[in-house]
Scaffold this motif. Sequence first.
Motif, PDB file in Angstrom:
ATOM      1  N   ASP A   1       0.826  -1.237   0.051  1.00  0.00           N
ATOM      2  CA  ASP A   1      -0.042  -0.125  -0.173  1.00  0.00           C
ATOM      3  C   ASP A   1       0.685   1.293   0.070  1.00  0.00           C
ATOM      4  OD1 ASP A   1      -2.490  -1.343   0.042  1.00  0.00           O
ATOM      5  OD2 ASP A   1      -2.224  -1.861   2.226  1.00  0.00           O
ATOM      6  N   ALA A   2       2.209   1.103  -0.132  1.00  0.00           N
ATOM      7  CA  ALA A   2       3.047   2.281  -0.159  1.00  0.00           C
ATOM      8  C   ALA A   2       2.924   2.829  -1.589  1.00  0.00           C
ATOM      9  CB  ALA A   2       4.261   1.797   0.382  1.00  0.00           C
ATOM     10  N   TYR A   3       3.445   4.068  -1.705  1.00  0.00           N
ATOM     11  CA  TYR A   3       3.608   4.756  -2.815  1.00  0.00           C
ATOM     12  C   TYR A   3       5.080   4.929  -3.208  1.00  0.00           C
ATOM     13  CZ  TYR A   3      -1.257   6.064  -2.806  1.00  0.00           C
ATOM     14  OH  TYR A   3      -2.688   6.114  -2.749  1.00  0.00           O
ATOM     15  N   ALA A   4       5.361   4.795  -4.531  1.00  0.00           N
ATOM     16  CA  ALA A   4       6.877   4.674  -4.992  1.00  0.00           C
ATOM     17  C   ALA A   4       7.688   5.674  -4.512  1.00  0.00           C
ATOM     18  CB  ALA A   4       6.568   4.944  -6.524  1.00  0.00           C
ATOM     19  N   PRO A   5       7.287   6.905  -4.244  1.00  0.00           N
ATOM     20  CA  PRO A   5       8.124   8.061  -3.560  1.00  0.00           C
ATOM     21  C   PRO A   5       8.693   7.590  -2.111  1.00  0.00           C
ATOM     22  CG  PRO A   5       6.461   9.095  -4.836  1.00  0.00           C
ATOM     23  CD  PRO A   5       6.177   7.908  -4.775  1.00  0.00           C
ATOM     24  N   GLN A   6       7.814   6.847  -1.605  1.00  0.00           N
ATOM     25  CA  GLN A   6       8.058   6.422  -0.144  1.00  0.00           C
ATOM     26  C   GLN A   6       8.867   5.292   0.003  1.00  0.00           C
ATOM     27  OE1 GLN A   6       3.784   5.516   0.865  1.00  0.00           O
ATOM     28  NE2 GLN A   6       3.642   7.450   1.863  1.00  0.00           N
ATOM     29  N   LEU A   7       9.594   4.720  -0.999  1.00  0.00           N
ATOM     30  CA  LEU A   7      10.360   3.437  -1.135  1.00  0.00           C
ATOM     31  C   LEU A   7      11.839   3.996  -1.395  1.00  0.00           C
ATOM     32  CD1 LEU A   7       8.239   1.278  -3.356  1.00  0.00           C
ATOM     33  CD2 LEU A   7       8.266   1.567  -0.807  1.00  0.00           C
ATOM     34  N   SER A   8      12.660   3.350  -0.882  1.00  0.00           N
ATOM     35  CA  SER A   8      14.306   3.543  -1.476  1.00  0.00           C
ATOM     36  C   SER A   8      14.273   3.047  -2.826  1.00  0.00           C
ATOM     37  CB  SER A   8      14.891   2.738  -0.486  1.00  0.00           C
ATOM     38  OG  SER A   8      14.915   1.244  -0.890  1.00  0.00           O
ATOM     39  N   GLY A   9      15.302   3.531  -3.340  1.00  0.00           N
ATOM     40  CA  GLY A   9      15.645   3.244  -4.941  1.00  0.00           C
ATOM     41  C   GLY A   9      15.705   1.522  -4.923  1.00  0.00           C
ATOM     42  N   GLY A  10      16.281   0.549  -3.980  1.00  0.00           N
ATOM     43  CA  GLY A  10      16.290  -0.772  -4.200  1.00  0.00           C
ATOM     44  C   GLY A  10      15.043  -1.483  -3.810  1.00  0.00           C
ATOM     45  N   GLN A  11      14.338  -0.794  -3.163  1.00  0.00           N
ATOM     46  CA  GLN A  11      12.777  -1.526  -2.982  1.00  0.00           C
ATOM     47  C   GLN A  11      12.012  -1.056  -4.433  1.00  0.00           C
ATOM     48  OE1 GLN A  11      11.924   0.854   0.388  1.00  0.00           O
ATOM     49  NE2 GLN A  11      11.811  -0.773   1.912  1.00  0.00           N
ATOM     50  N   GLN A  12      12.107   0.225  -4.923  1.00  0.00           N
ATOM     51  CA  GLN A  12      11.511   0.503  -6.046  1.00  0.00           C
ATOM     52  C   GLN A  12      11.598  -0.465  -7.296  1.00  0.00           C
ATOM     53  OE1 GLN A  12      10.716   4.690  -7.338  1.00  0.00           O
ATOM     54  NE2 GLN A  12      12.015   5.187  -5.659  1.00  0.00           N
ATOM     55  N   GLN A  13      13.071  -0.752  -7.313  1.00  0.00           N
ATOM     56  CA  GLN A  13      13.476  -1.641  -8.345  1.00  0.00           C
ATOM     57  C   GLN A  13      13.044  -3.202  -8.174  1.00  0.00           C
ATOM     58  OE1 GLN A  13      14.109  -1.495 -11.420  1.00  0.00           O
ATOM     59  NE2 GLN A  13      16.354  -1.005 -11.728  1.00  0.00           N
ATOM     60  N   ARG A  14      12.824  -3.458  -6.977  1.00  0.00           N
ATOM     61  CA  ARG A  14      12.401  -4.905  -6.606  1.00  0.00           C
ATOM     62  C   ARG A  14      10.802  -4.648  -7.277  1.00  0.00           C
ATOM     63  NH1 ARG A  14      13.368  -6.580  -0.936  1.00  0.00           N
ATOM     64  NH2 ARG A  14      14.165  -4.345  -0.690  1.00  0.00           N
ATOM     65  N   VAL A  15      10.226  -3.877  -6.954  1.00  0.00           N
ATOM     66  CA  VAL A  15       8.672  -3.527  -7.536  1.00  0.00           C
ATOM     67  C   VAL A  15       8.793  -3.603  -8.956  1.00  0.00           C
ATOM     68  CG1 VAL A  15       6.769  -2.151  -7.251  1.00  0.00           C
ATOM     69  CG2 VAL A  15       7.953  -2.546  -5.466  1.00  0.00           C
ATOM     70  N   ALA A  16       9.658  -3.016  -9.538  1.00  0.00           N
ATOM     71  CA  ALA A  16       9.698  -3.047 -11.211  1.00  0.00           C
ATOM     72  C   ALA A  16      10.003  -4.479 -11.531  1.00  0.00           C
ATOM     73  CB  ALA A  16      10.975  -2.088 -11.210  1.00  0.00           C
ATOM     74  N   ILE A  17      10.640  -5.210 -10.858  1.00  0.00           N
ATOM     75  CA  ILE A  17      10.940  -6.491 -11.275  1.00  0.00           C
ATOM     76  C   ILE A  17       9.518  -7.429 -11.049  1.00  0.00           C
ATOM     77  CG2 ILE A  17      12.187  -8.828 -10.876  1.00  0.00           C
ATOM     78  CD1 ILE A  17      14.683  -6.841  -9.967  1.00  0.00           C
TER      79      ILE A  17
END
Length: 242
Positions: free
Chosen positions: A131-147
């Motif tokens: 339920d988090a939004y992308a700007p609330q995530l670290s870069g590594g977390q965003q990249q894992r979501v992208a995968i």
Amino acid sequence: MISLIDVHKSYGNVQVLKGVSLDVAQGQVVCLIGPSGSGKSTLLRCINALEHHDSGDILIEGAQVDFRSPDICAVRSKVGMVFQRFNLFPHRTVLENVIEGPLYVKGIARAQAIDEAMVLLDKVGMAHKRDAYAPQLSGGQQQRVAIARALAMNPKAILFDEPTSALDPELVGDVLAVMRQLADEGMTMIVVTHEMGFAREVADQVCFLQDGRIVETGSPQTVLVNPQHPRTRDFLSRVLKH
């Protein structure tokens, strides 16, 4: 599974790809290495039809990659893409980012899309951030979501365009661990990377690009440990010092 035959690409008078040929078998991991401007990212974008190549052939499971073809969307859906800068929708939650493609491109029912997305988010260690939004995530977390987002389309292969280069050093390991797991599970992958340790451990084939051409290709042991081409040796001597 993926074949490139004498692929050329220019931007105006600048030749970026100068006759690239490459075969990638199902389940194979191919790492593309080389200096900036050598054509690595453009090559990935041509495979996924984000860029139109000027000449030569690109085949995915025997089907031509041709942006003019009425079947281009079906061909492209076989190949996922993970970008350097994540490209998540900032106004959507993690879960919404992952279910977007299955819902609106594949027409999957919402309940099914959510169930499948949660399995993938758990796989990449991000279920707790649904339920988090992308700007609330670290870069590594965003990249894992992208995968996870790329996997949600159930692709036959995934293209990674320097997936760790925008990350802080301490975040790189988490993303590479997910990619290692995918490789172990038999996902076909083409990875543009400067992570030589990853290439050495995971790749079946390493290709060194220079000035729009593949000048050396072979196993990691051959290309990274005992390179034959002088330009490859020079590049690795510089990269491995850092």
